[in-house]
Each structure stands twice: as structure tokens, then as C-alpha cells.
Design an enzyme around this catalytic site. Structure first.
Site, PDB file in Angstrom:
ATOM      1  N   GLN A 182       0.837  -1.270   0.120  1.00 36.06           N
ATOM      2  CA  GLN A 182       0.131  -0.156  -0.057  1.00 36.06           C
ATOM      3  C   GLN A 182       0.896   1.332  -0.094  1.00 36.06           C
ATOM      4  O   GLN A 182       0.259   2.141  -0.029  1.00 36.06           O
ATOM      5  CB  GLN A 182      -0.832   0.005   1.067  1.00 36.06           C
ATOM      6  CG  GLN A 182      -1.961  -1.165   1.202  1.00 36.06           C
ATOM      7  CD  GLN A 182      -2.686  -1.292   2.486  1.00 36.06           C
ATOM      8  OE1 GLN A 182      -2.811  -0.347   3.240  1.00 36.06           O
ATOM      9  NE2 GLN A 182      -3.512  -2.287   2.609  1.00 36.06           N
ATOM     10  N   HIS A 252      -0.926   0.220   5.303  1.00 37.12           N
ATOM     11  CA  HIS A 252      -1.435   1.504   6.424  1.00 37.12           C
ATOM     12  C   HIS A 252      -0.434   2.554   6.426  1.00 37.12           C
ATOM     13  O   HIS A 252      -0.286   2.784   7.660  1.00 37.12           O
ATOM     14  CB  HIS A 252      -1.856   0.578   7.676  1.00 37.12           C
ATOM     15  CG  HIS A 252      -2.784  -0.294   7.614  1.00 37.12           C
ATOM     16  ND1 HIS A 252      -3.095  -1.145   8.768  1.00 37.12           N
ATOM     17  CD2 HIS A 252      -3.455  -1.005   6.625  1.00 37.12           C
ATOM     18  CE1 HIS A 252      -3.936  -2.160   8.313  1.00 37.12           C
ATOM     19  NE2 HIS A 252      -4.267  -1.846   6.895  1.00 37.12           N
ATOM     20  N   GLU A 345     -14.977   3.379   9.251  1.00 40.52           N
ATOM     21  CA  GLU A 345     -15.610   4.471  10.072  1.00 40.52           C
ATOM     22  C   GLU A 345     -15.654   5.542   9.328  1.00 40.52           C
ATOM     23  O   GLU A 345     -14.839   6.174   8.490  1.00 40.52           O
ATOM     24  CB  GLU A 345     -14.880   4.278  11.152  1.00 40.52           C
ATOM     25  CG  GLU A 345     -14.838   3.369  12.301  1.00 40.52           C
ATOM     26  CD  GLU A 345     -14.116   3.456  13.411  1.00 40.52           C
ATOM     27  OE1 GLU A 345     -14.125   2.669  14.182  1.00 40.52           O
ATOM     28  OE2 GLU A 345     -13.480   4.444  13.690  1.00 40.52           O
ATOM     29  N   TYR A 355      -9.965   7.141  19.376  1.00 39.80           N
ATOM     30  CA  TYR A 355     -10.848   6.554  18.385  1.00 39.80           C
ATOM     31  C   TYR A 355     -10.621   4.930  18.415  1.00 39.80           C
ATOM     32  O   TYR A 355     -11.511   4.380  17.553  1.00 39.80           O
ATOM     33  CB  TYR A 355     -10.548   6.814  16.956  1.00 39.80           C
ATOM     34  CG  TYR A 355     -10.951   8.592  16.805  1.00 39.80           C
ATOM     35  CD1 TYR A 355     -12.273   8.802  16.441  1.00 39.80           C
ATOM     36  CD2 TYR A 355     -10.050   9.386  17.139  1.00 39.80           C
ATOM     37  CE1 TYR A 355     -12.705  10.120  16.426  1.00 39.80           C
ATOM     38  CE2 TYR A 355     -10.513  10.936  17.441  1.00 39.80           C
ATOM     39  CZ  TYR A 355     -11.691  11.218  16.771  1.00 39.80           C
ATOM     40  OH  TYR A 355     -12.047  12.503  16.846  1.00 39.80           O
ATOM     41  N   TYR A 366      -8.804 -10.400   9.256  1.00 35.49           N
ATOM     42  CA  TYR A 366      -9.205 -10.749   7.960  1.00 35.49           C
ATOM     43  C   TYR A 366      -9.233 -12.322   7.737  1.00 35.49           C
ATOM     44  O   TYR A 366      -9.501 -12.829   6.888  1.00 35.49           O
ATOM     45  CB  TYR A 366      -7.724 -10.493   7.024  1.00 35.49           C
ATOM     46  CG  TYR A 366      -7.707  -8.871   6.923  1.00 35.49           C
ATOM     47  CD1 TYR A 366      -8.752  -8.125   6.091  1.00 35.49           C
ATOM     48  CD2 TYR A 366      -6.839  -7.871   7.714  1.00 35.49           C
ATOM     49  CE1 TYR A 366      -8.723  -6.814   5.876  1.00 35.49           C
ATOM     50  CE2 TYR A 366      -6.960  -6.643   7.084  1.00 35.49           C
ATOM     51  CZ  TYR A 366      -7.925  -5.882   6.425  1.00 35.49           C
ATOM     52  OH  TYR A 366      -8.142  -4.735   6.349  1.00 35.49           O
TER      53      TYR A 366
END
Length: 472
Positions: A182, A252, A345, A355, A366
Site C-alpha cells: 500500500q 497502512h 468508519e 478513536y 482478515y
């Protein structure tokens, strides 16, 4: 066909419930062993009804209703109670699994084509124009004065669309990136006073080596200018010390950037696949950060005087935020955040708030096993809304144009897994309604309102930039 469910219950169970076994087993295996015999291997139905349509014999089909019938059963409908067979975490995972299978079923019935002609929505009909094709995973869109558009490609190139045409040459001299998983060249953002200072900001996965000579990376921010097709005047805006960089596992990184118009820059940073570190304020990952637009640390940041804390942190307990934008009507900063498997979210970003990741979540691992049965805990923020199954929320933008006047002030949300562009009606700090206005043309990575009021969308697989314009 009316339906009842064959196994489990969802969250919301009270502390008075009897103790339950902690299976922590792949939810697909639980379904195959306990539910498939009645409801079918693919939820298509058997001796019990299908769970792929939208008819429910008990409740209205929300999580709580499903939980109730699974947990308590319904003897008159031949549905046994399963409250003694699974942990609360297994229960939560099963509900996510059911939601996923229903969404996959719906997606499999849709063709992956770009619609032509007029597309009708609740408020405005529109049509799609293709702006650029042949891009390699376009990640972010930003607008320059005139008719120039900047687009980042995850592979590391900064591209320019000018006069409605993608220029063949990428901008020269942009930073090297770690194009792994990513990671890559992520966000591009233009300073609010670009017309006078020319600053353009880039966020990317910075490739480095630690003291042991091992390759590591972390999100980094720089700013620079574009002159004669080249990246110049580069300045480092934010970089964590090398000891916080992580090896391998290219996941991430975040990252989105938002300016508040008062000289502050906010940006999101993923937790790099290390969930517990999101709760540690001494670490930069899994956070929203706040800095001055030149990289200085604001003196009023919430943890700037906390010993050992990372001073640029504005919020913590975030997983992988890839959407960030201010509501121009209220000044509230909104954020979209990838959940794990389920539990994406939409949050309001509040100073110093936690959070919850990965202590609380509406998702599961996963591999289908539970993360936790907790979806709430005192001292941790609740999302304004969340999505189960995951839509894989990505870039967001509040619409400020006038081409679609009934959409002004609405929040547009792009998604990867569900390949959706959603329009959310926001009233203050609440989501009033949602509408999917585009679906099934590819993974949607970013959405931005152009100065002319059209809506630009970055599409992956295939890599393209499209825009929405009024049908007339």
C-alpha cells in the site's frame, strides 16, 4: 421469501448474559459447520430460507435484530438458540460474515462498465466524462489555477492534466518512494495560498535503512514547487525519527492532508499494521497529526507537553485513515478510516481524542476470527457512522460547487472494495442520509470537487480519471 437465521448473535449483549466459550475460530468454518446445512453453503437457502434477499421474518434486518433471533432462536420457526455455542466475538464476526456474503452476491450481479448517457440520482442527473486513462494506480487529485490538475500515481510519478489532456511526461525530480504493497506516492495537496507562494505538498512512503542496515519505511511529508516540469525547492515538512520506521509489511501508511485556512496542516497516518501501537502516544503511527504548514509544531497541540509523547499528535487510536476534509459550513474536520474486515468508519476529528483501535472495533480479523466483542468503551470515540461489510473507504470531499446546487455541502466518499461513490447528507455532526450515486466501474481511490463544480474521481483497475458533469 421470509427468513430466519441459523446461528449466532451480534454485539450489544449485556453483561448479564451467561459465560460463552471463546472459539475464536474462522467465521467461515463456523458457518459451514453450524449454518450451511440449513441456509446453504453460499447463504442461498435450503431447508431454511435464503439470506441473500431483503425479507426478514423477525426484526428489520439490522444487526440487533439478527443478533436477537440468532441468540434466542425462534422455536415456532424451527430456529434453535445458539447462545451457548460461541463467544461474543464469534457472534460479531458471524454478522459481519453474513453482511459480506450479501454484498458479494450483489456485486457479482453487476457488470463492471462505465455508464454512458444520463445517470439518474435522487437530486441530480449526471453523465460521466473520461479525463485521462492509462494511469498506474492514481491515488490523489489536486487542482492548480487555470485548467491544470495534479495526479499522483502510487508507483511514484506526479502527473499533470492540462487542457483536458494528460501530459506524457511526469514531473521530474520528485522524491523516491517505497512502492510496496500500500506504500508509494500517496497524497498531493495544494497550499491555500498557492497563487502567492506556489507550495505543493506530497505525502509518500519514505524508503530508508535502519541502524542494522535493514530496509524500513514510514509516511513522510515534503513540500516543493513545480517549475518547467520539474520538482524544485523541496522542504521537509514532517518526518519521524528512523527508530519509528517499520520493516516490510507495506500496509497502512495513510495519508491525506487537510488545511484549516488558519496556517495549520492536518494529516493522517496509518498504524502500519501494528494495531496496539495506535494506542501509544509516544509513537507517530495510527494518528491524526497537526503541524504548521511549514512543519513547525504548534504549541497548543494536546500532547506537546506530555513527557515522551509524539508532539504533533492531534488524535490517536486511528487505524488507516485515508479520507480527511473540513466541512466549509461548520469548520468540523471529518475523517474516513479503513476498518479491518468490516467496521469502516466516518469520524469527526476532535482534539486529543482516542478513536479506539484496536481496543474497540465493528470489524473482525482478515482470517475471519474475532478481534474483540467490544464496539464501545468509555473514553473512546464512537464513529458518526460505520459500514459493515467494509466498503474500503478512501478519499472524501465536501462539495462546494454550484453545478449541482442540491449537492452543495454534501460529503462525497469514495470506496475501493465496493467500488462506490457515496453522497452523504451532513447536518451539523450527523449523517442524515446516504446515496450510492456510482458503482461498479472500478476501485474508487479519491474524489475532488473541481473549481468549475464538476466532480473528479480517481479510478483504479483500470487507472483513470473521470469526472461527473450535469446531464444537461
Amino acid at each position: 421469501m421470509k427468513r430466519t437465521l441459523c446461528a449466532l448473535a451480534v454485539l450489544g449483549l449485556t453483561a448479564t448474559l451467561p459465560a460463552q466459550p471463546a472459539l475464536n475460530k474462522d467465521v467461515a468454518k463456523i458457518y459451514a459447520e453450524i449454518c450451511a446445512n440449513c441456509h446453504g453453503a453460499q447463504l442461498e437457502g435450503g431447508s431454511a430460507p435464503s439470506m441473500l434477499d431483503d425479507q426478514w421474518s423477525s426484526g428489520n434486518g439490522d444487526d440487533a435484530s439478527i443478533a436477537r433471533i440468532i441468540y434466542d432462536g425462534s422455536l415456532e420457526k424451527g430456529m434453535p438458540a445458539f447462545h451457548s455455542l460461541m463467544s461474543e466475538g464469534d457472534v460479531r464476526a458471524m454478522v459481519i460474515f453474513i453482511r459480506e456474503q450479501r454484498a458479494n452476491h450483489q456485486r457479482s450481479r453487476q457488470a463492471k462498465t462505465v455508464p454512458t448517457g444520463t445517470i439518474t440520482t435522487t437530486e441530480h442527473p449526471y453523465r460521466i466524462e473520461t479525463v485521462a486513462t492509462g494511469l498506474s494506480t492514481p491515488w490523489s487529485i489536486a487542482f492548480l489555477p487555470g485548467d491544470r490538475v495534479l495526479v499522483t500515481e502510487k508507483t511514484g510519478r506526479l502527473r499533470v492534466i492540462e487542457g483536458g489532456r494528460l501530459l506524457p511526461q511526469a514531473i521530474k525530480g520528485t522524491p523516491a518512494v517505497r512502492d510496496d504493497g500500500q506504500g508509494g506516492l500517496l497524497e498531493v495537496a495544494v497550499h491555500p495560498d498557492y497563487a502567492t507562494n506556489g507550495w505543493i505538498y506530497l505525502a509518500y512512503s519514505d524508503p530508508a535503512k535502519n541502524a542494522a542496515g535493514k530496509e524500513v519505511s514510514l509516511t513522510m511529508l515534503v513540500r516543493g514547487r513545480i517549475k518547467a516540469g520539474a520538482w524544485v525547492d523541496e522542504e521537509k515538512i514532517w518526518q519521524a525519527p528512523i527508530e519509528f520506521y517499520h520493516p516490510g509489511g507495506g500496509v497502512h501508511y495513510g495519508c491525506r492532508i487537510a488545511f484549516d485556512g488558519q496556517g495549520y496542516l492536518y494529516f493522517s497516518h496509518g498504524e502500519r499494521g501494528r494495531g496496539p501501537e495506535a494506542q501509544e502516544i509516544r509513537r507517530p503511527n495510527g494518528k491524526i497529526h497537526r503541524i504548521h504548514d511549514d512543519g513547525r509544531i504548534p504549541a497548543d497541540n494536546p500532547f506537546v507537553n506530555t513527557p515522551g509523547a509524539f508532539p504533533t499528535i492531534w488524535t490517536y487510536g486511528n487505524r488507516n485513515p485515508q479520507g480527511l476534509d473540513f466541512d466549509p459550513r461548520t469548520g468540523i474536520l471529518w475523517e474516513t478510516e479503513h476498518g479491518p474486515r468490516g467496521g469502516d468508519e466516518l469520524n469527526i476529528v476532535r482534539r486529543g481524542a482516542n478513536y479506539g483501535w484496536n481496543t474497540i472495533t465493528f470489524g473482525m480479523n482478515y482470517d475471519g476470527s474475532p478481534i474483540t466483542a467490544e464496539t464501545a468503551r468509555e473514553g473512546m470515540e464512537q464513529p458518526v457512522t460505520y459500514w459493515v461489510p467494509s466498503i474500503a473507504v478512501c478519499g472524501i470531499d465536501f462539495y462546494e460547487g454550484t453545478l449541482f446546487p442540491k449537492w452543495t455541502g454534501n460529503l462525497f466518499v469514495s470506496s475501493l472494495a465496493q467500488q462506490e461513490l457515496r453522497r452523504l447528507v451532513i447536518d451539523g455532526d450527523k449523517v442524515v442520509s446516504q446515496e450510492v450515486i456510482l458503482k461498479g466501474i472500478g476501485r474508487l481511490r479519491d474524489v475532488q470537487c473541481a473549481p468549475d463544480g464538476s466532480i473528479y474521481v480517481a479510478v483504479n483497475d483500470p487507472g483513470a480519471i473521470i469526472r461527473l458533469v450535469p446531464a444537461n
